[in-house]
Write a protein that holds these residues in place. Structure first.
Motif, PDB file in Angstrom:
ATOM      1  N   TRP A 162      -1.415   6.287  -6.794  1.00 51.57           N
ATOM      2  CA  TRP A 162      -2.536   5.418  -7.152  1.00 51.57           C
ATOM      3  C   TRP A 162      -3.596   5.423  -6.057  1.00 51.57           C
ATOM      4  O   TRP A 162      -4.785   5.271  -6.328  1.00 51.57           O
ATOM      5  CB  TRP A 162      -2.051   3.993  -7.400  1.00 51.57           C
ATOM      6  CG  TRP A 162      -1.025   3.878  -8.481  1.00 51.57           C
ATOM      7  CD1 TRP A 162      -0.737   4.815  -9.445  1.00 51.57           C
ATOM      8  CD2 TRP A 162      -0.124   2.786  -8.713  1.00 51.57           C
ATOM      9  NE1 TRP A 162       0.269   4.366 -10.257  1.00 51.57           N
ATOM     10  CE2 TRP A 162       0.667   3.119  -9.833  1.00 51.57           C
ATOM     11  CE3 TRP A 162       0.073   1.565  -8.083  1.00 51.57           C
ATOM     12  CZ2 TRP A 162       1.654   2.277 -10.334  1.00 51.57           C
ATOM     13  CZ3 TRP A 162       1.048   0.712  -8.577  1.00 51.57           C
ATOM     14  CH2 TRP A 162       1.831   1.071  -9.689  1.00 51.57           C
ATOM     15  N   VAL A 163      -3.158   5.555  -4.827  1.00 52.62           N
ATOM     16  CA  VAL A 163      -4.065   5.670  -3.685  1.00 52.62           C
ATOM     17  C   VAL A 163      -3.753   7.002  -2.998  1.00 52.62           C
ATOM     18  O   VAL A 163      -2.613   7.242  -2.599  1.00 52.62           O
ATOM     19  CB  VAL A 163      -3.875   4.508  -2.690  1.00 52.62           C
ATOM     20  CG1 VAL A 163      -4.752   4.710  -1.460  1.00 52.62           C
ATOM     21  CG2 VAL A 163      -4.184   3.173  -3.355  1.00 52.62           C
TER      22      VAL A 163
ATOM     23  N   ASP B 106     -11.197   1.574  -3.656  1.00 56.04           N
ATOM     24  CA  ASP B 106     -11.012   0.855  -4.922  1.00 56.04           C
ATOM     25  C   ASP B 106      -9.842  -0.130  -4.828  1.00 56.04           C
ATOM     26  O   ASP B 106      -9.932  -1.269  -5.303  1.00 56.04           O
ATOM     27  CB  ASP B 106     -10.755   1.851  -6.059  1.00 56.04           C
ATOM     28  CG  ASP B 106     -11.995   2.636  -6.441  1.00 56.04           C
ATOM     29  OD1 ASP B 106     -13.107   2.213  -6.063  1.00 56.04           O
ATOM     30  OD2 ASP B 106     -11.857   3.679  -7.112  1.00 56.04           O
ATOM     31  N   TRP B 107      -8.763   0.335  -4.223  1.00 62.11           N
ATOM     32  CA  TRP B 107      -7.571  -0.506  -4.097  1.00 62.11           C
ATOM     33  C   TRP B 107      -7.857  -1.745  -3.252  1.00 62.11           C
ATOM     34  O   TRP B 107      -7.568  -2.876  -3.656  1.00 62.11           O
ATOM     35  CB  TRP B 107      -6.433   0.303  -3.479  1.00 62.11           C
ATOM     36  CG  TRP B 107      -5.168  -0.473  -3.236  1.00 62.11           C
ATOM     37  CD1 TRP B 107      -4.795  -1.113  -2.096  1.00 62.11           C
ATOM     38  CD2 TRP B 107      -4.097  -0.682  -4.178  1.00 62.11           C
ATOM     39  NE1 TRP B 107      -3.575  -1.714  -2.244  1.00 62.11           N
ATOM     40  CE2 TRP B 107      -3.122  -1.455  -3.508  1.00 62.11           C
ATOM     41  CE3 TRP B 107      -3.867  -0.285  -5.490  1.00 62.11           C
ATOM     42  CZ2 TRP B 107      -1.934  -1.841  -4.129  1.00 62.11           C
ATOM     43  CZ3 TRP B 107      -2.685  -0.674  -6.107  1.00 62.11           C
ATOM     44  CH2 TRP B 107      -1.733  -1.445  -5.431  1.00 62.11           C
TER      45      TRP B 107
ATOM     46  N   ALA C  16       1.821   2.097  -3.446  1.00 65.67           N
ATOM     47  CA  ALA C  16       0.695   2.631  -4.213  1.00 65.67           C
ATOM     48  C   ALA C  16       0.432   4.091  -3.859  1.00 65.67           C
ATOM     49  O   ALA C  16       0.096   4.897  -4.736  1.00 65.67           O
ATOM     50  CB  ALA C  16      -0.554   1.792  -3.945  1.00 65.67           C
TER      51      ALA C  16
ATOM     52  N   GLY D  15      -0.700  -4.571 -10.610  1.00 66.32           N
ATOM     53  CA  GLY D  15      -0.597  -3.305  -9.894  1.00 66.32           C
ATOM     54  C   GLY D  15      -0.012  -3.486  -8.505  1.00 66.32           C
ATOM     55  O   GLY D  15       0.856  -2.708  -8.070  1.00 66.32           O
ATOM     56  N   LEU D  16      -0.480  -4.491  -7.802  1.00 67.14           N
ATOM     57  CA  LEU D  16       0.050  -4.780  -6.474  1.00 67.14           C
ATOM     58  C   LEU D  16       1.522  -5.164  -6.548  1.00 67.14           C
ATOM     59  O   LEU D  16       2.339  -4.706  -5.738  1.00 67.14           O
ATOM     60  CB  LEU D  16      -0.757  -5.915  -5.830  1.00 67.14           C
ATOM     61  CG  LEU D  16      -0.270  -6.427  -4.473  1.00 67.14           C
ATOM     62  CD1 LEU D  16      -0.280  -5.317  -3.436  1.00 67.14           C
ATOM     63  CD2 LEU D  16      -1.125  -7.599  -4.012  1.00 67.14           C
TER      64      LEU D  16
ATOM     65  N   LEU E 296       0.821  -1.214   0.000  1.00 64.29           N
ATOM     66  CA  LEU E 296       0.000   0.000   0.000  1.00 64.29           C
ATOM     67  C   LEU E 296       0.851   1.258   0.000  1.00 64.29           C
ATOM     68  O   LEU E 296       0.513   2.237  -0.689  1.00 64.29           O
ATOM     69  CB  LEU E 296      -0.936  -0.001   1.215  1.00 64.29           C
ATOM     70  CG  LEU E 296      -1.870   1.200   1.346  1.00 64.29           C
ATOM     71  CD1 LEU E 296      -2.784   1.328   0.127  1.00 64.29           C
ATOM     72  CD2 LEU E 296      -2.697   1.096   2.635  1.00 64.29           C
TER      73      LEU E 296
ATOM     74  N   SER F  77     -10.096   6.257  -3.576  1.00 66.09           N
ATOM     75  CA  SER F  77      -9.084   5.429  -4.241  1.00 66.09           C
ATOM     76  C   SER F  77      -8.615   4.298  -3.328  1.00 66.09           C
ATOM     77  O   SER F  77      -8.288   3.206  -3.799  1.00 66.09           O
ATOM     78  CB  SER F  77      -7.893   6.282  -4.685  1.00 66.09           C
ATOM     79  OG  SER F  77      -7.332   6.998  -3.601  1.00 66.09           O
TER      80      SER F  77
ATOM     81  N   GLN G 177      -4.665  -2.715   6.799  1.00 67.72           N
ATOM     82  CA  GLN G 177      -4.543  -1.817   5.650  1.00 67.72           C
ATOM     83  C   GLN G 177      -5.063  -0.414   5.976  1.00 67.72           C
ATOM     84  O   GLN G 177      -4.455   0.590   5.607  1.00 67.72           O
ATOM     85  CB  GLN G 177      -5.305  -2.400   4.460  1.00 67.72           C
ATOM     86  CG  GLN G 177      -4.673  -3.628   3.850  1.00 67.72           C
ATOM     87  CD  GLN G 177      -3.461  -3.298   3.005  1.00 67.72           C
ATOM     88  OE1 GLN G 177      -3.570  -2.925   1.842  1.00 67.72           O
ATOM     89  NE2 GLN G 177      -2.281  -3.411   3.585  1.00 67.72           N
TER      90      GLN G 177
END
Length: 223
Positions: free
Chosen positions: A36-37, A45-46, A31, A205-206, A28, A42, A158
């Motif tokens: 992205w986050v 979504d992630w 990201a 993506g991860l 995370l 967002s 998270q």
């Protein structure tokens, strides 16, 4: 569920469990670093994507199979699914996180008189879901409840990581965590219906977020 099993389940899913989960962000932070986050939407979504992707197709179905293997004393199946989980970790950091949490949980369970955990304390491929499933079986927690608790613990960690990475109030965290509950239930139900041949998922993506995090100049988390 009996009261004793429920209380053990709460213990197993507690953020106070001393396994060092607070030190990891599971990609995370990478990201967030790359934009992205960046806000509540967002982040939602992630997390929904990760939950419905690699968790529903890999971690949760493997945890259910590990629960069954521990229940029937099938050491070969435990080793096989543990190795399979290790192979699904797409970056060095994701492997290191899984191993560190697994070994830490093994040490804790050993101190709580679960003898089968002892060999996993220094195992090079000790996977966190493997030891989580062992604890659930020995504490008479059913497989579905164990999977839901594991997913809940992942989600809570998270959100805690997110509050340290960008402005996100505690009220917003609780609102988003509540909104994620149906997705957790759906992911566990979906995982329970998968055949062995259907397991596996690629999350580019991860993997990119985690791989880029390995060389990030400044960071709060180990992964």
């Amino acid at each position: 569920m009996r009261a004793a099993a429920l209380l053990r389940l709460l213990q197993l899913a507690s953020p106070q469990l001393p396994i060092g989960a607070f030190a990891w962000s599971t990609g995370l932070e990478g990201a967030v670093e790359h934009g992205w986050v960046h806000d509540a939407a967002s982040l939602s979504d992630w997390l929904t994507g990760v939950l419905g992707g690699p968790l529903a197709h890999q971690d949760l179905p493997a945890l259910l199979r590990l629960h069954a293997a521990w229940s029937r004393g099938d050491e070969l199946a435990v080793q096989r699914w543990n190795a399979w989980l290790h192979a699904t970790r797409e970056t060095a950091e994701l492997r290191a996180e899984d191993r560190a949490l697994g070994q830490a949980l093994a040490r804790l369970l050993s101190s709580l008189d679960i003898a089968e955990a002892a060999p996993w304390r220094s195992a090079a491929r000790a996977s966190y879901p493997t030891l989580f499933a062992l604890a659930a079986v020995r504490w008479q927690i059913d497989a579905e409840s164990a999977a839901q608790a594991w997913a809940w613990a992942w989600a809570e960690n998270q959100f805690v990581a997110a509050t340290r990475l960008f402005p996100l109030g505690q009220t917003a965290v609780q609102r988003q965590l509540g909104a994620l509950l149906p997705a957790i239930e759906a992911a566990v139900d979906y995982a329970a219906g998968l055949a062995d041949a259907e397991l596996g998922f690629s999350a580019p993506g991860l993997a990119l977020a985690s791989a880029r995090h390995e060389t990030q100049y400044t960071r709060l988390f180990r992964s």
